[in-house]
Design an enzyme around this catalytic site. Structure first.
Site, short mmCIF file in Angstrom:
data_model
loop_
_atom_site.label_atom_id
_atom_site.label_comp_id
_atom_site.label_asym_id
_atom_site.label_seq_id
_atom_site.Cartn_x
_atom_site.Cartn_y
_atom_site.Cartn_z
N LYS A 28 3.06 -5.56 11.75
CA LYS A 28 3.27 -4.31 11.01
C LYS A 28 2.39 -3.23 11.63
O LYS A 28 1.22 -3.49 11.95
CB LYS A 28 2.90 -4.57 9.55
CG LYS A 28 3.17 -3.42 8.60
CD LYS A 28 2.83 -3.84 7.16
CE LYS A 28 3.13 -2.79 6.13
NZ LYS A 28 2.84 -3.24 4.75
N SER B 277 4.07 -5.75 -0.93
CA SER B 277 4.71 -5.36 0.34
C SER B 277 4.98 -6.46 1.34
O SER B 277 5.65 -6.22 2.34
CB SER B 277 3.87 -4.29 1.02
OG SER B 277 4.18 -3.04 0.47
N SER C 196 6.61 -2.47 1.65
CA SER C 196 6.55 -1.64 2.82
C SER C 196 6.64 -2.38 4.16
O SER C 196 6.86 -1.75 5.18
CB SER C 196 5.26 -0.83 2.79
OG SER C 196 4.14 -1.69 2.86
N1 GLN Z 1 5.59 -0.87 -3.29
C1 GLN Z 1 4.22 -0.79 -3.66
C2 GLN Z 1 3.70 0.61 -3.48
O1 GLN Z 1 4.46 1.43 -3.12
C3 GLN Z 1 3.41 -1.79 -2.89
C4 GLN Z 1 3.10 -1.36 -1.52
C5 GLN Z 1 2.29 -2.36 -0.79
O2 GLN Z 1 2.15 -3.49 -1.22
N2 GLN Z 1 1.74 -1.90 0.32
O3 GLN Z 1 2.56 0.88 -3.69
#
Ligand code: GLN
Length: 489
Positions: free
Chosen positions: A79, A178, A154
């Protein structure tokens, strides 16, 4: 001879490279060919390390010592919020577009030391803020099972790269879901370790008390193998735990008869997609038939988890992202004076969702509001930790759906932040409580889209969740990679 990549796992590749019946060069060439053929459609990668990966593969092939390592010759995607020295690390943001860090993340160094080949960087929501990868400043990523749908986020690029068979493994980061949410939406395994199990050194910080790095893979064995490589204390991250790291991949088999599963009844209630409910209940019934004991449990404060998460995560993000001032990193906008330079850099460099979170986070920390919002959220966080502690007095693992819906259409939730935040309703609790969680494929909805089962364990209970996930995999999986470029009718 061209090799068939799609069925290869990390463990299988390393075994064959060690035995000399497959060369790292062959694996890397096939990987680069597969990415070249498939990624225009999927959009998983932001950078592909062609030349370097080939060179590294040759070095592995020429070195008996390297060839004997646990990830010998295994291409792994990262990532793009994980630092690699001298390589662009954008976190999906314009503000870091020109940034090349001078050091490599500890987790990535450990992969390389284990013989892995870094194959490139994957797409993500800007600064890992999002659930669909649509917040990337650079490109769209499609779900390999249906390219009109999101891969989740993400870590959507990492999940799509694994689900499409371009790589057997990728690293992601999980602050509120994420890793697990995109794994569920793409039909792969995604593991968020216990907070402190894996060093965050070299991970671009989003919310430091919640962030963890973890693997996305096709099989439970590969998730276990990668975790055993990347986990462990690190002098560069004082929140890492000193506990020994078992060889998780060598201890995966278990008897369902030894397993007590806690099922939060509220997780299977209103708001859950009926196909997901059917698949989750189906696999729970199969586990019970195999001897597992199911126990309904309650997590009384769980209804506050999403609100609590978005206060704490945004507060920490607003503080962490203060460093992007145009002076120390990346992008700088022109202005006649210093304040104007800061303002123009941040206005032009951050996307809308990141700005929204900086505003919210700054507000909940501001004078007079800190106690009412941030302080209160920290109290609720403790209540949630206590809920889990009570549950784990009686059960080995807590099991439910990973997500309330399967992969949604690109654009469907992009203009509705609240709707998007609700994608995290089942995943944020594990981050708030610091607990390990895994998503493992457990079925499909009526459109053929993957459904993920989430298994949460007590702190440092990775062995338990991996064993339970392996039982699910034996009943229901693993999924083969998605066929090239599909769209539902
Ligand atoms: N979808 C969640 C957010 O937008 C989690 C994001 C993540 O785990 N980086 O904060």
């Amino acid at each position: 001879m061209a090799i068939e990549l799609r069925g290869l796992t990390c463990a299988g590749t390393a075994r064959r490279v060690a035995a000399g019946d497959l060369s790292a060069a062959e694996v890397v060439d096939a990987t680069l060919d597969t990415i070249a053929a498939g990624d225009a459609e999927v959009g998983a990668f932001l950078a592909v390390y062609g030349g370097e990966a080939r060179q590294r593969a040759r070095r592995i092939d020429d070195d008996d010592n390297l060839r004997a390592r646990p990830l010998a010759g295994v291409p792994i995607a990262l990532k793009d919020n994980l630092c690699v020295a001298g390589r662009r690390t954008t976190a999906g943001s314009r503000i870091l577009e020109p940034f090349s860090p001078p050091f490599t993340a500890t987790a990535v160094e450990r992969l390389e030391a284990a013989g892995a080949v870094l194959i490139g960087k994957t797409n993500l929501d800007e600064f890992a803020m999002g659930s669909s990868t649509e917040n990337s400043a650079f490109r769209r990523t499609a779900n390999p099972w249906d390219v009109s749908r999101v891969p989740g986020g993400s870590s959507g690029g990492s999940a799509a790269a694994v689900a499409s068979g371009m790589v057997a493994a990728a690293l992601g980061s999980d602050t509120g879901g994420s890793i697990r949410q995109p794994a569920a939406l793409c039909g792969v395994v995604g593991l968020k370790p216990t907070y402190g199990r894996v060093s965050r050194h070299g991970l671009v910080a989003f919310a430091s008390s919640l962030d963890q790095i973890g693997p996305l893979t096709r099989t439970v064995e590969d998730a276990a193998l990668i975790l055993s490589v990347i986990a462990g204390a690190d002098e560069y991250d004082s929140t890492t735990l000193p506990d020994p790291v078992p060889a998780f991949h060598n201890d995966l088999e278990s008897d369902a008869g030894d397993l007590t599963i806690g099922v939060p009844e509220a997780w299977l209630g209103a708001g859950l997609d009926p196909d997901i409910k059917r698949e989750v209940e189906g696999v729970l019934a199969e586990l019970e038939a195999a001897g597992a004991e199911l126990r309904p449990i309650e997590l009384p404060h769980e209804e506050f988890a999403v609100a609590t998460y978005y206060v704490i995560a945004n507060a920490e993000a607003s503080s962490n992202l203060a460093r992007y001032d145009g002076v120390r990193y990346g992008f700088r906008a022109d202005s006649d004076d210093l304040a104007g330079m800061y303002a123009n850099t941040r206005s032009g460099g951050f996307g809308d969702e990141v700005k929204r979170r900086i505003l919210l986070g700054t507000f909940v920390l501001s004078a007079g509001y800190g106690d009412a919002y941030y302080g209160r959220a920290q109290c609720v966080r403790t209540l949630l930790c206590n809920d889990f502690a009570r549950a784990f007095a009686d059960v080995d693992v807590v099991v439910g759906p990973t997500t309330p819906s399967t992969a949604f259409a690109i654009g469907e939730k992009a203009d509705d932040p609240l709707e998007m935040y609700l994608s995290d309703v089942f995943t944020v609790t594990a981050n708030l409580a610091g607990l390990p969680g895994i998503s493992v494929p457990c079925g499909r909805d009526d459109d053929g889209l993957p459904v993920g089962l989430q298994i949460i364990g007590p702190a440092l209970g990775e062995v338990k969740i991996l064993k339970a996930a392996r039982l699910v995999e034996q009943l229901r999986g693993p999924f083969e990679p998605a066929p090239p470029a599909r769209t539902s009718s």
